[in-house]
Enzyme design. Structure first.
Site, PDB file in Angstrom:
ATOM      1  N   ARG A   5      -5.594  -1.689   8.876  1.00 38.12           N
ATOM      2  CA  ARG A   5      -6.301  -2.775   8.641  1.00 38.12           C
ATOM      3  C   ARG A   5      -6.745  -3.828   9.668  1.00 38.12           C
ATOM      4  NH1 ARG A   5      -5.072  -5.592   3.486  1.00 38.12           N
ATOM      5  NH2 ARG A   5      -3.253  -4.054   3.593  1.00 38.12           N
ATOM      6  N   THR A  58       4.259   2.047   5.871  1.00 38.22           N
ATOM      7  CA  THR A  58       2.752   1.859   5.899  1.00 38.22           C
ATOM      8  C   THR A  58       2.289   2.767   6.998  1.00 38.22           C
ATOM      9  OG1 THR A  58       1.135   0.385   6.840  1.00 38.22           O
ATOM     10  CG2 THR A  58       3.021  -0.112   7.592  1.00 38.22           C
ATOM     11  N   ILE A  59       1.054   3.276   6.603  1.00 34.79           N
ATOM     12  CA  ILE A  59       0.390   4.359   7.554  1.00 34.79           C
ATOM     13  C   ILE A  59      -0.262   3.679   8.797  1.00 34.79           C
ATOM     14  CG2 ILE A  59      -0.408   6.116   5.598  1.00 34.79           C
ATOM     15  CD1 ILE A  59      -3.170   4.898   6.213  1.00 34.79           C
ATOM     16  N   ASP A  60      -0.151   2.385   8.638  1.00 36.09           N
ATOM     17  CA  ASP A  60      -0.633   1.664   9.821  1.00 36.09           C
ATOM     18  C   ASP A  60       0.079   1.480  11.115  1.00 36.09           C
ATOM     19  OD1 ASP A  60      -2.835   1.145   8.195  1.00 36.09           O
ATOM     20  OD2 ASP A  60      -2.802  -1.056   8.223  1.00 36.09           O
ATOM     21  N   ARG A  66      -0.702  -5.452  -5.469  1.00 36.19           N
ATOM     22  CA  ARG A  66      -0.759  -6.772  -4.634  1.00 36.19           C
ATOM     23  C   ARG A  66      -0.606  -7.932  -5.714  1.00 36.19           C
ATOM     24  NH1 ARG A  66      -1.280  -3.847   0.283  1.00 36.19           N
ATOM     25  NH2 ARG A  66      -3.041  -2.327   0.360  1.00 36.19           N
ATOM     26  N   ILE A  95      -8.212   9.172   2.136  1.00 31.56           N
ATOM     27  CA  ILE A  95      -7.387  10.573   2.240  1.00 31.56           C
ATOM     28  C   ILE A  95      -6.212  10.276   3.147  1.00 31.56           C
ATOM     29  CG2 ILE A  95      -9.340  12.072   1.681  1.00 31.56           C
ATOM     30  CD1 ILE A  95      -9.281  12.623   4.839  1.00 31.56           C
ATOM     31  N   GLY A 108       0.929  -1.405   0.066  1.00 32.36           N
ATOM     32  CA  GLY A 108       0.017  -0.092  -0.088  1.00 32.36           C
ATOM     33  C   GLY A 108       0.829   1.297  -0.074  1.00 32.36           C
ATOM     34  N   ASP A 135       2.280  -0.726  11.843  1.00 37.13           N
ATOM     35  CA  ASP A 135       2.222  -2.165  12.525  1.00 37.13           C
ATOM     36  C   ASP A 135       3.339  -3.197  12.218  1.00 37.13           C
ATOM     37  OD1 ASP A 135       1.668  -2.639   9.750  1.00 37.13           O
ATOM     38  OD2 ASP A 135      -0.160  -3.597   9.968  1.00 37.13           O
ATOM     39  N   GLU A 177     -10.400   0.885  11.792  1.00 32.62           N
ATOM     40  CA  GLU A 177     -10.910   0.083  10.671  1.00 32.62           C
ATOM     41  C   GLU A 177     -10.872  -1.313  11.018  1.00 32.62           C
ATOM     42  OE1 GLU A 177      -8.295   0.162   7.379  1.00 32.62           O
ATOM     43  OE2 GLU A 177      -9.545  -0.746   6.048  1.00 32.62           O
ATOM     44  N   ASP A 184       4.385  -5.444   5.717  1.00 31.87           N
ATOM     45  CA  ASP A 184       4.518  -6.879   5.846  1.00 31.87           C
ATOM     46  C   ASP A 184       4.332  -7.957   4.582  1.00 31.87           C
ATOM     47  OD1 ASP A 184       4.433  -8.881   8.184  1.00 31.87           O
ATOM     48  OD2 ASP A 184       2.395  -9.310   7.170  1.00 31.87           O
ATOM     49  N   SER A 239       5.219  -7.262   1.561  1.00 31.31           N
ATOM     50  CA  SER A 239       5.981  -6.934   0.643  1.00 31.31           C
ATOM     51  C   SER A 239       7.251  -7.737   1.230  1.00 31.31           C
ATOM     52  CB  SER A 239       6.575  -5.313   0.717  1.00 31.31           C
ATOM     53  OG  SER A 239       5.410  -4.820   0.390  1.00 31.31           O
TER      54      SER A 239
HETATM   55  O1  F6P Z   1      -1.939  -1.015   4.966  1.00 29.34           O
HETATM   56  C1  F6P Z   1      -2.355   0.334   4.705  1.00 29.34           C
HETATM   57  C2  F6P Z   1      -3.838   0.172   4.464  1.00 29.34           C
HETATM   58  O2  F6P Z   1      -4.022   1.593   3.997  1.00 29.34           O
HETATM   59  C3  F6P Z   1      -4.947  -0.134   5.410  1.00 29.34           C
HETATM   60  O3  F6P Z   1      -4.835   0.938   6.443  1.00 29.34           O
HETATM   61  C4  F6P Z   1      -5.725  -0.687   4.791  1.00 29.34           C
HETATM   62  O4  F6P Z   1      -6.707  -1.495   5.488  1.00 29.34           O
HETATM   63  C5  F6P Z   1      -5.477  -1.158   3.652  1.00 29.34           C
HETATM   64  O5  F6P Z   1      -4.192  -0.771   3.339  1.00 29.34           O
HETATM   65  C6  F6P Z   1      -6.245  -0.859   2.439  1.00 29.34           C
HETATM   66  O6  F6P Z   1      -5.785  -1.709   1.129  1.00 29.34           O
HETATM   67  P1  F6P Z   1      -6.062  -1.523  -0.162  1.00 29.34           P
HETATM   68  O7  F6P Z   1      -5.386  -0.235  -0.808  1.00 29.34           O
HETATM   69  O8  F6P Z   1      -5.769  -2.909  -0.628  1.00 29.34           O
HETATM   70  O9  F6P Z   1      -7.482  -1.274  -0.229  1.00 29.34           O
END
Ligand code: F6P
Length: 336
Positions: A185, A139-141, A85, A264, A24, A143, A236, A116, A118
């Site tokens: 996620r 990653t913005i998560d 992906r 966003i 992502g 994690d 989420e 993760d 990747s």
């Molecule tokens: O891992 C970053 C993220 O933006 C998560 O916060 C989100 O659940 C997911 O990617 C969304 O993935 P995709 O771009 O496949 O919809």
């Protein structure tokens, strides 16, 4: 940087390195790419961009990245290499094809920018090809195990905060409760950070059983005292946001509205923090890759310092949520 035993016996002076961004997108990926381009140009090394994540590797879709400037890349989000992906990037024949293509084009070391998924792909690729690999966590998560922060997390937090400030305006005007969903996620790092920094009343994250009765009671009490508006942040990864909103409406008698911040949070020009992290991670990744590590590595932040660890450890590890931070949020909230 690396122990002697972690470096190949004969260090080949690499002339051609590859970069791929299979996950992502996150603000700061391009800044990391720009940094590597700049450093490699100074040392007359060639950088090959791989388009569309691992798919580009399998399809031999490469780009020479010659016309790209560091200044421009610092400020734009997304990934100029595009991303996709690719679930089949674990099958032996697919990995072998990718390895052959790397060999054919002469890429001697690979920088994988992502999260993760990747990194799992990177480990599989290393197993079939032996190519030296260094991962940069984005990653913005936030994690990823082994790093206190990932590139893009800070920008996403700021984007969410700006949006929540605006939601607060209407919450105050209409004396409403807002349930605001932020990304993540299946983890709650972004939600917890944003909750504390926005002064929200509560946060609901997958890692902690939500104290819903307690939240509802607290909100009711606050309303009785005239504190009529509230913001509840939901990650989420908590799948029943709608039910939570309905529950709070039933219990408090207030109007509860939902707002999903969504994608966003993945865009926008990276903040100083995301850019600096990108520059520092990319710089270290470049230096480490040049040493031909025998095992795939990841660069990261530990105790505030940039460092490296085995990519395998990262992928196997689980990053714990900061329970002290969660407790701090409860002490700061007026509903507990
Ligand atoms: O891992 C970053 C993220 O933006 C998560 O916060 C989100 O659940 C997911 O990617 C969304 O993935 P995709 O771009 O496949 O919809």
């Amino acid at each position: 940087m690396l122990d002697k035993k972690e470096i190949a016996h004969t260090i080949i002076i690499m002339k051609k390195l590859g970069i791929v961004t299979p996950g992502g997108d996150a603000p700061g990926i391009n800044a990391a790419i720009g940094t590597i381009l700049c450093l490699s140009r100074n040392e007359k090394k060639e950088i090959i961009g791989i388009n569309d994540g691992y798919k580009g590797l399998v399809k031999s879709d490469f780009t020479d990245m010659k016309g790209l400037s560091y200044e421009w890349l610092m400020g734009v989000s997304g990934t100029i290499l595009h991303s996709e992906r690719m679930s089949s990037f674990k099958e032996k024949k697919v990995l072998k094809k990718a390895a052959r293509n790397l060999d054919n084009i002469g890429i001697e070391g690979l920088i994988v920018i992502g999260g993760d998924g990747s990194f799992r792909g990177a480990l599989d690729l290393h197993r079939v090809s032996g190519i030296p690999i260094v991962g940069i966590p984005t990653t913005i998560d936030n994690d990823i195990y082994g790093t206190e922060e990932t590139i893009g997390f800070d920008t996403a937090c700021n984007t969410a905060l700006e949006a929540i400030n605006k939601i607060k305006d209407t919450a105050v005007s209409f004396e409403r409760i807002f349930v605001v969903e932020v990304m993540g996620r299946d983890r709650g790092f972004l939600a917890l950070e944003v909750c504390i920094a926005s002064g929200a009343e509560a946060v609901i994250i997958p890692e902690i059983e939500p104290p819903l009765e307690e939240i509802a009671k607290g909100l009711k009490k606050a309303r009785a005292k005239g504190e009529m508006n509230a913001i509840i942040i939901v990650a989420e990864g908590v799948s029943n946001r709608r039910k939570i909103a309905q529950f709070l409406e039933d219990k408090t008698g207030a109007t509860v509205r939902e707002s999903i911040l969504g994608y966003i949070q993945r865009g926008g020009s990276p903040t100083r923090r995301s850019r600096m992290l990108a520059v520092e991670f990319a710089n270290l990744a470049y230096e480490v890759l040049k040493e031909s590590p025998t095992r795939p590595k990841m660069v990261g932040l530990q105790n505030g310092e940039t460092t490296t660890m085995d990519l395998e450890k990262t992928v196997e590890g689980y990053k714990e949520i900061d329970l002290d931070k969660y407790k701090l949020h409860r002490s700061l909230s007026n509903i507990y």
